[in-house]
Design an enzyme around this catalytic site. Structure first.
Site, mmCIF file in Angstrom:
data_model
loop_
_atom_site.group_PDB
_atom_site.id
_atom_site.type_symbol
_atom_site.label_atom_id
_atom_site.label_comp_id
_atom_site.label_asym_id
_atom_site.label_seq_id
_atom_site.Cartn_x
_atom_site.Cartn_y
_atom_site.Cartn_z
ATOM 1 N N ASP A 71 118.910 81.611 -28.797
ATOM 2 C CA ASP A 71 119.086 81.857 -27.366
ATOM 3 C C ASP A 71 117.732 81.602 -26.686
ATOM 4 O O ASP A 71 117.426 80.466 -26.327
ATOM 5 C CB ASP A 71 119.577 83.312 -27.227
ATOM 6 C CG ASP A 71 119.855 83.750 -25.815
ATOM 7 O OD1 ASP A 71 120.009 82.891 -24.937
ATOM 8 O OD2 ASP A 71 119.932 84.970 -25.567
ATOM 9 N N GLU B 214 120.504 80.835 -39.151
ATOM 10 C CA GLU B 214 120.664 81.732 -37.996
ATOM 11 C C GLU B 214 122.046 81.552 -37.383
ATOM 12 O O GLU B 214 122.646 80.482 -37.484
ATOM 13 C CB GLU B 214 119.605 81.374 -36.935
ATOM 14 C CG GLU B 214 118.410 82.287 -36.907
ATOM 15 C CD GLU B 214 118.681 83.636 -36.218
ATOM 16 O OE1 GLU B 214 119.844 84.090 -36.181
ATOM 17 O OE2 GLU B 214 117.722 84.220 -35.721
ATOM 18 N N ASP B 215 122.512 82.582 -36.692
ATOM 19 C CA ASP B 215 123.783 82.474 -35.981
ATOM 20 C C ASP B 215 123.623 81.734 -34.659
ATOM 21 O O ASP B 215 124.381 80.825 -34.340
ATOM 22 C CB ASP B 215 124.382 83.877 -35.732
ATOM 23 C CG ASP B 215 123.377 84.859 -35.118
ATOM 24 O OD1 ASP B 215 122.194 84.510 -34.942
ATOM 25 O OD2 ASP B 215 123.782 85.991 -34.818
ATOM 26 N N PHE C 180 127.472 84.513 -22.833
ATOM 27 C CA PHE C 180 127.491 85.420 -23.977
ATOM 28 C C PHE C 180 128.753 85.191 -24.802
ATOM 29 O O PHE C 180 129.862 85.182 -24.273
ATOM 30 C CB PHE C 180 127.437 86.875 -23.496
ATOM 31 C CG PHE C 180 127.189 87.842 -24.609
ATOM 32 C CD1 PHE C 180 125.916 87.993 -25.142
ATOM 33 C CD2 PHE C 180 128.224 88.597 -25.141
ATOM 34 C CE1 PHE C 180 125.679 88.877 -26.189
ATOM 35 C CE2 PHE C 180 127.995 89.486 -26.182
ATOM 36 C CZ PHE C 180 126.720 89.620 -26.705
ATOM 37 N N ARG D 34 132.624 90.901 -34.807
ATOM 38 C CA ARG D 34 131.969 90.065 -35.820
ATOM 39 C C ARG D 34 132.995 89.429 -36.766
ATOM 40 O O ARG D 34 132.749 88.392 -37.351
ATOM 41 C CB ARG D 34 130.995 90.902 -36.658
ATOM 42 C CG ARG D 34 129.760 91.378 -35.913
ATOM 43 C CD ARG D 34 128.721 91.888 -36.906
ATOM 44 N NE ARG D 34 127.700 92.709 -36.294
ATOM 45 C CZ ARG D 34 126.601 92.249 -35.712
ATOM 46 N NH1 ARG D 34 126.388 90.965 -35.642
ATOM 47 N NH2 ARG D 34 125.720 93.073 -35.187
HETATM 48 P P1 5GP Z 1 116.815 84.902 -29.228
HETATM 49 O O1 5GP Z 1 115.669 85.606 -29.874
HETATM 50 O O2 5GP Z 1 116.888 83.432 -29.524
HETATM 51 O O3 5GP Z 1 116.857 85.190 -27.748
HETATM 52 O O4 5GP Z 1 118.126 85.587 -29.723
HETATM 53 C C1 5GP Z 1 118.562 85.524 -30.985
HETATM 54 C C2 5GP Z 1 119.512 86.649 -31.280
HETATM 55 O O5 5GP Z 1 120.109 87.197 -30.088
HETATM 56 C C3 5GP Z 1 120.652 86.126 -32.102
HETATM 57 O O6 5GP Z 1 120.361 86.151 -33.466
HETATM 58 C C4 5GP Z 1 121.783 87.066 -31.708
HETATM 59 O O7 5GP Z 1 121.767 88.206 -32.505
HETATM 60 C C5 5GP Z 1 121.475 87.455 -30.268
HETATM 61 N N1 5GP Z 1 122.236 86.644 -29.298
HETATM 62 C C6 5GP Z 1 121.785 85.668 -28.492
HETATM 63 N N2 5GP Z 1 122.777 85.149 -27.729
HETATM 64 C C7 5GP Z 1 123.888 85.817 -28.077
HETATM 65 C C8 5GP Z 1 125.265 85.724 -27.668
HETATM 66 O O8 5GP Z 1 125.701 84.917 -26.819
HETATM 67 N N3 5GP Z 1 126.132 86.580 -28.272
HETATM 68 C C9 5GP Z 1 125.739 87.493 -29.208
HETATM 69 N N4 5GP Z 1 126.682 88.272 -29.725
HETATM 70 N N5 5GP Z 1 124.460 87.601 -29.627
HETATM 71 C C10 5GP Z 1 123.555 86.774 -29.065
#
Ligand code: 5GP
Length: 178
Positions: A104, A100-101, A153, A166
């Site tokens: 959050d 995963e990237d 963010f 990206r």
């Molecule tokens: P989660 O489900 O953990 O809230 O979020 C996961 C997804 O939200 C990540 O795979 C990503 O695509 C997006 N995301 C969460 N935080 C960030 C951030 O700080 N920047 C960006 N560009 N995407 C985020």
């Protein structure tokens, strides 16, 4: 993108150093296993991390891609996870590295883990480049974390803001996000 101001946050050198360390850890973790190994890229955000990291895993592996969307181009999580692309092969009995990237809220990682576990793989090891511990709304299993960051963010190195940034080789914070 005009009207947005970026400040560099994690440099290309620091990312590459950490990616190579995680690659070595994963190599050690799986080197004695005889079961097939699959590295899963979670599109779109982890494409760059995935392609660098897999080059540091010194083992036979196959590459698979999963598409999920949760932010829908905005800067706050919608809380909804939608699968936009599924794996092209069964994973039963196989070792999985899920890449995963960013984690959050943890909702996406949890959704993916539940979904993949129902397919009965032998083992799933989870990796994320970035983790925002303060944003977590659900506990989730992360085996390797590149960097823990504040609840801000970020963009770059695969991560976007409204589809842009990206392609940056580093991670940046967006200064004037709404
Ligand atoms: P989660 O489900 O953990 O809230 O979020 C996961 C997804 O939200 C990540 O795979 C990503 O695509 C997006 N995301 C969460 N935080 C960030 C951030 O700080 N920047 C960006 N560009 N995407 C985020």
């Amino acid at each position: 993108m005009h009207n947005t101001k970026l400040s560099k946050f994690i440099t290309e050198d620091d990312i590459q150093k950490r990616v190579s360390e995680i690659g070595k850890l994963l190599t050690d973790q799986f080197k004695n296993s005889k079961d097939p190994l699959i590295a899963i890229c979670v599109l779109k955000g982890s494409f760059m991390f995935y392609s660098d990291l897999t080059r540091h895993i010194d083992l036979d592996l196959s590459c698979e891609f999963l598409g999920v969307s949760s932010y829908h181009g905005a800067s706050k999580s919608s809380g909804e996870v939608k699968m936009t692309l599924d794996l092209s092969t069964p994973i039963e009995g196989k070792n999985i590295i899920l890449i995963e990237d960013i984690v959050d809220t943890g909702l996406t990682m949890n959704y993916l883990l539940k979904n993949l576990e129902s397919r009965k793989p032998k083992k799933i090891v989870t990796v994320t480049l970035l983790h925002k511990p303060d944003a977590s709304v659900i506990p989730c299993k992360i085996d390797h974390i590149g960097f823990k960051i504040e609840n801000d963010f970020v963009v770059g190195y695969g991560l976007d803001y409204q589809g842009y940034y990206r392609n940056l080789p580093y991670i940046a914070q967006v200064q004037n996000i709404n």
